[in-house]
Motif scaffolding. Structure first.
Motif, PDB file in Angstrom:
ATOM      1  N   ALA A 160       5.968   2.241   9.436  1.00  0.00           N
ATOM      2  CA  ALA A 160       5.413   2.837  10.654  1.00  0.00           C
ATOM      3  C   ALA A 160       5.870   4.288  10.789  1.00  0.00           C
ATOM      4  N   GLY A 161       7.143   4.533  10.507  1.00  0.00           N
ATOM      5  CA  GLY A 161       7.669   5.892  10.589  1.00  0.00           C
ATOM      6  C   GLY A 161       6.985   6.798   9.584  1.00  0.00           C
ATOM      7  N   PHE A 162       6.736   6.269   8.379  1.00  0.00           N
ATOM      8  CA  PHE A 162       6.074   7.055   7.331  1.00  0.00           C
ATOM      9  C   PHE A 162       4.661   7.424   7.761  1.00  0.00           C
ATOM     10  N   LEU A 163       3.949   6.417   8.314  1.00  0.00           N
ATOM     11  CA  LEU A 163       2.554   6.651   8.693  1.00  0.00           C
ATOM     12  C   LEU A 163       2.439   7.723   9.775  1.00  0.00           C
ATOM     13  N   ILE A 164       3.300   7.637  10.813  1.00  0.00           N
ATOM     14  CA  ILE A 164       3.151   8.673  11.844  1.00  0.00           C
ATOM     15  C   ILE A 164       3.769   9.983  11.383  1.00  0.00           C
ATOM     16  N   GLY A 165       4.652   9.916  10.388  1.00  0.00           N
ATOM     17  CA  GLY A 165       5.263  11.135   9.875  1.00  0.00           C
ATOM     18  C   GLY A 165       4.285  11.989   9.081  1.00  0.00           C
ATOM     19  N   ILE A 166       3.323  11.336   8.389  1.00  0.00           N
ATOM     20  CA  ILE A 166       2.399  12.079   7.515  1.00  0.00           C
ATOM     21  C   ILE A 166       1.724  13.236   8.265  1.00  0.00           C
ATOM     22  N   PRO A 167       1.051  12.958   9.391  1.00  0.00           N
ATOM     23  CA  PRO A 167       0.453  14.118  10.059  1.00  0.00           C
ATOM     24  C   PRO A 167       1.461  14.956  10.851  1.00  0.00           C
ATOM     25  N   VAL A 168       2.380  14.285  11.540  1.00  0.00           N
ATOM     26  CA  VAL A 168       3.157  14.984  12.564  1.00  0.00           C
ATOM     27  C   VAL A 168       4.232  15.872  11.981  1.00  0.00           C
ATOM     28  N   LEU A 169       4.872  15.424  10.896  1.00  0.00           N
ATOM     29  CA  LEU A 169       6.004  16.193  10.386  1.00  0.00           C
ATOM     30  C   LEU A 169       5.564  17.467   9.670  1.00  0.00           C
ATOM     31  N   ARG A 170       4.248  17.655   9.503  1.00  0.00           N
ATOM     32  CA  ARG A 170       3.758  18.905   8.916  1.00  0.00           C
ATOM     33  C   ARG A 170       3.641  19.997   9.971  1.00  0.00           C
ATOM     34  N   LEU A 171       3.741  19.607  11.213  1.00  0.00           N
ATOM     35  CA  LEU A 171       3.511  20.574  12.290  1.00  0.00           C
ATOM     36  C   LEU A 171       4.808  21.229  12.730  1.00  0.00           C
ATOM     37  N   LYS A 172       4.664  22.435  13.296  1.00  0.00           N
ATOM     38  CA  LYS A 172       5.814  23.085  13.911  1.00  0.00           C
ATOM     39  C   LYS A 172       5.777  22.768  15.402  1.00  0.00           C
ATOM     40  N   GLY A 173       6.944  22.799  16.026  1.00  0.00           N
ATOM     41  CA  GLY A 173       6.960  22.622  17.478  1.00  0.00           C
ATOM     42  C   GLY A 173       7.300  21.205  17.887  1.00  0.00           C
ATOM     43  N   ASP A 174       7.037  20.895  19.138  1.00  0.00           N
ATOM     44  CA  ASP A 174       7.511  19.650  19.738  1.00  0.00           C
ATOM     45  C   ASP A 174       6.521  18.504  19.609  1.00  0.00           C
TER      46      ASP A 174
END
Lengths: 396, 349
Positions: free
Chosen positions: B114-128
């Motif tokens: 689950a962490g990996f799946l939501i990490g794919i899009p979100v961890l590429r972004l800057k900010g909060d």
């Protein structure tokens, strides 16, 4: 500068402590009014009776009512002489984790017999504990089937959820209250779901047409316009609300603002709506509900209980208070019949109580001739009630 | 020995101190187990679970420097999948600790996924953005488990959504019952299992932080542009920290759920996420020992305040505010460093 800050910290501390002290005193005041409760407080001469319930938080009205009802019963029984009780209620904030903590706190207090927990899910958690520790428990109001399942020493004073659902459908069909029914229920709540499932099954069997079946959940329980207009456009002439009273109060307010006035039918969770703070009782006018307890009953015992409750707590008791009151009296009857003494251990008491409860018949405020089967479920008949002029009136 | 200790770096010394304190706490509690109150005994396993939650969130918040508001969501994933695995294996594996361990591994695996799946899009972004997405994630997980039905019979596992259409064969058993959650769980979590999980968590987190990857993660926290300019793969290292954190939270969820006979999805709501965040903030971001102490203290505190009856949560809130004020007070800090001596002064400087 540093001294100033330190001083202000100390002052805050002092204020907190004095505030807390006030709170503790206020809590104890009503109990010490009753002269008979003082000797009972001495250890060894009284049965230690403990229970957990939501005394704070969203479901606090149920826990407080049960606690108050049990307190009245204990004070009455202690005043009579004979069997003496020492009652202690701990807060579980309607949460299974906190309920186990509260139960353990009661165990440290050497609880001998238990009133379980007031609400279903916490009671399921504490029931597993009472089962493992061999402490007998009789819950006033935890109605889910999972509470008693597989536990020989866990008994209920209230109906089980499935019984409420089918009894409601039966009642609506028998009295020909409606043919087209809408149901609004909370799909993340055990209680609501249990009643909904058996209600719809029974309604189909009896030929009631369910025209609208809509849900809500925690977090989106403030706007019911979609559910209500769904019921309205499908022409439901009765809306069944298997839920607690807070969302129901909003449903009534929103229905009245959209000029939708079907018949409303609730279950025992609706009880308490009239004493809810900030709620206009006029909105609940004509609401029907199925509950085993009628505060307007002319029955002598009910009348004296209602009077005592009003004097002490300034409100009309609901079904939870009556159930808890009955629990304490049922314990009295069982303990007397089994000849138990307060110096017996919890597990000895447990065996005796299991024996008594499966064989005795009990008359209380919430029903006559109640009996329990070995599974811990009670058999008694529900009463239909309707709200008229801001008070419950029997339907029959 | 003394010489060897001196040659160790400051962080290693601090890490060993944490290990030693946790082991000491465990041994002391084991020795005293006969005289402990039932109240405290009942809280040992939840404390272990919350400690693991706090350490794992500290990895995201303190080391990676991203705010996560849905940590309870991972706990929920771990709780539901781990318990399902343990219940399904009840007939196959009779040894309870082994079943618990398998449950924890399954819970950790699903939470990591689950962490990996939501990490794919979100961890590429800057900010909060991570804060907002994890907040939504927690709510989504709650809704999913409130509507999920899982049953088991002779033919294996059956799944259904929204309504119970698992249609189990004779002798089948509904494991997850939608809003009813999981009921009738065998309580197989023990304090020893909790202690071992805390130790594993510490080993994993300390080794990650002190590794080459850990330094890359902290470089991203301190200055993203600088880290990127020296060739650090931002998304990869962010993902590494975030997925580790999620997996540990998942195993904590299993441990927690197996300690109660019943568990519902609503238990792991926004409030639980914030509670864990409070442990982290109170203990100090990046400070694992602080998280452990804060998680244990704040779990015991509401129970210790039971005599205040209705004013319990009010007193709890005031104590929380006072602790926050006190630990951030400069005069208190200087007082503290005077006691603990040179070492902390150097650290402060």
């Amino acid at each position: 500068m540093m001294k100033k800050k330190f001083m202000s910290l100390m002052l805050v501390m002092a204020m907190v402590l004095s505030l807390a002290a006030c709170g503790a005193k206020k809590e104890e005041a009503p109990a010490s009014d009753a002269p008979a409760s003082t000797p009972a407080a001495e250890s060894g001469s009284a049965f230690k009776l403990g229970g957990t319930g939501p005394l704070t938080g969203g479901a606090a009205i149920y826990g407080t009512a049960a606690k108050n009802g049990a307190t009245i019963a204990v004070d009455e029984i202690n005043a009579m002489g004979g069997i003496q009780f020492d009652l202690k209620y701990e807060d579980d904030t309607h949460d299974a984790e906190k309920a186990v903590n509260a139960y353990n706190a009661l165990k440290d207090w050497d609880m001998q017999i238990s009133l379980g927990s007031v609400t279903s899910k916490p009671c399921e958690a504490t029931a597993a504990e009472t089962y493992a520790d061999r402490i007998f428990a009789l819950t006033p109001s935890a109605s889910s089937t999972a509470v008693t399942e597989g536990k020989d020493n866990m008994f209920q004073m209230c109906f089980m959820d499935p019984n409420q659902g089918s009894a409601s459908a039966q009642y609506i069909a028998d009295k020909a209250l409606a043919t087209k029914v809408a149901v609004i229920w909370k799909n993340d709540d055990v209680y609501s779901k249990g009643i909904h499932d058996t209600f719809t099954a029974k309604a189909n069997e009896l030929g009631l047409e369910i025209v609208s079946d809509t849900t809500f959940a925690d977090g989106n329980d403030t706007d019911f316009s979609v559910q209500l207009s769904g019921a309205q456009t499908n022409g439901a002439d009765l809306v069944f609300l298997p839920m607690y009273y807070q969302p129901a109060s909003l449903i009534f307010a929103q229905a009245s603002s959209m000029n939708y006035a079907p018949k409303w039918f609730g279950v025992d969770g609706m009880d308490g709506i009239l004493t809810m703070e900030g709620f206009d009782p006029a909105l609940a006018e004509g609401v029907m509900l199925l509950t085993p307890f009628n505060a307007d009953s002319t029955d002598e015992r009910t009348a004296s209980f209602v009077k005592a409750y009003q004097e002490r707590f300034n409100e009309v008791p609901n079904q939870f208070a009556a159930d808890a009151y009955d629990c304490v009296y049922a314990y009295k009857q069982a303990l007397e019949a089994a000849g138990c003494t307060p110096d017996m251990s919890a597990s000895d008491l447990c065996d005796k109580m299991v024996e008594q409860f499966t064989s005795m018949s009990f008359d209380g405020l919430t029903g006559e001739g109640m009996t329990w089967d070995a599974s811990g479920a009670v058999s008694k008949s529900p009463k239909g009630m309707v709200i008229e002029n801001g008070a419950y009136v029997g339907l029959d | 020995m003394a010489n060897k200790l001196k040659t160790l770096s400051k962080t290693s010394r601090r890490n060993y101190l944490t290990y030693v304190l946790v082991i000491l706490a465990y041994l002391v509690l084991q020795l005293l187990s006969g005289s402990l109150s039932s109240s405290l005994k009942g809280m040992l396993v939840p404390i272990c679970a919350y400690v693991v939650m706090a350490i794992s969130l500290n990895l995201t918040v303190g080391i990676l420097g991203e705010l996560s508001l849905g940590h309870a969501g991972f706990m929920s994933v771990g709780a539901f999948t781990g318990v399902t695995a343990a219940v399904a294996l009840q007939g196959v594996i009779p040894i309870a600790p082994l079943r618990l361990a398998i449950g924890m591994v399954v819970g950790a695996a699903f939470a990591a996924l689950a962490g990996f799946l939501i990490g794919i899009p979100v961890l590429r972004l800057k900010g909060d953005y991570l804060a907002i997405v994890t907040l939504a994630f927690g709510e989504i997980i709650k809704s999913i488990f409130n509507n999920l039905y899982v049953g088991m019979d002779g033919n294996g596992l059956h799944f259904s959504l929204l309504s119970d259409s698992t249609d189990l064969a004779e002798g089948g058993k509904l494991i997850i019952g939608g809003p009813m959650g999981i009921g009738g769980i065998q309580k197989i979590s023990t304090f020893t299992a909790g202690f071992l999980l805390v130790m594993i968590t510490l080993v994993v987190v300390f080794n990650l932080v002190n590794s080459r990857s850990g330094r890359a993660i902290m470089a991203i926290r301190d200055n993203r542009i600088a880290a990127e300019s020296v060739g650090v793969n931002i998304t990869k290292y962010k993902m590494m920290a975030f997925v580790t954190s999620a997996a540990l939270a998942g195993s904590a969820g299993t441990l927690f759920a197996m300690n109660y006979s019943t568990i519902v999805a609503n238990k792991f709501d926004f409030n639980t996420s914030i509670l864990v965040l409070v442990f982290v903030v109170l203990g100090g971001q990046g400070n694992m020992l602080g998280s452990i102490v804060a998680a244990a203290a704040l779990t015991i505190l509401p129970e210790a305040l039971r005599q205040f009856a209705d004013y319990r949560m009010l007193v709890y809130a005031i104590v929380l505010i006072l602790v926050m004020l006190a630990t951030n007070n400069p005069s208190f800090k200087s007082f503290w460093s005077r006691i603990t001596g040179k070492r902390d002064k150097k650290e402060a400087a």
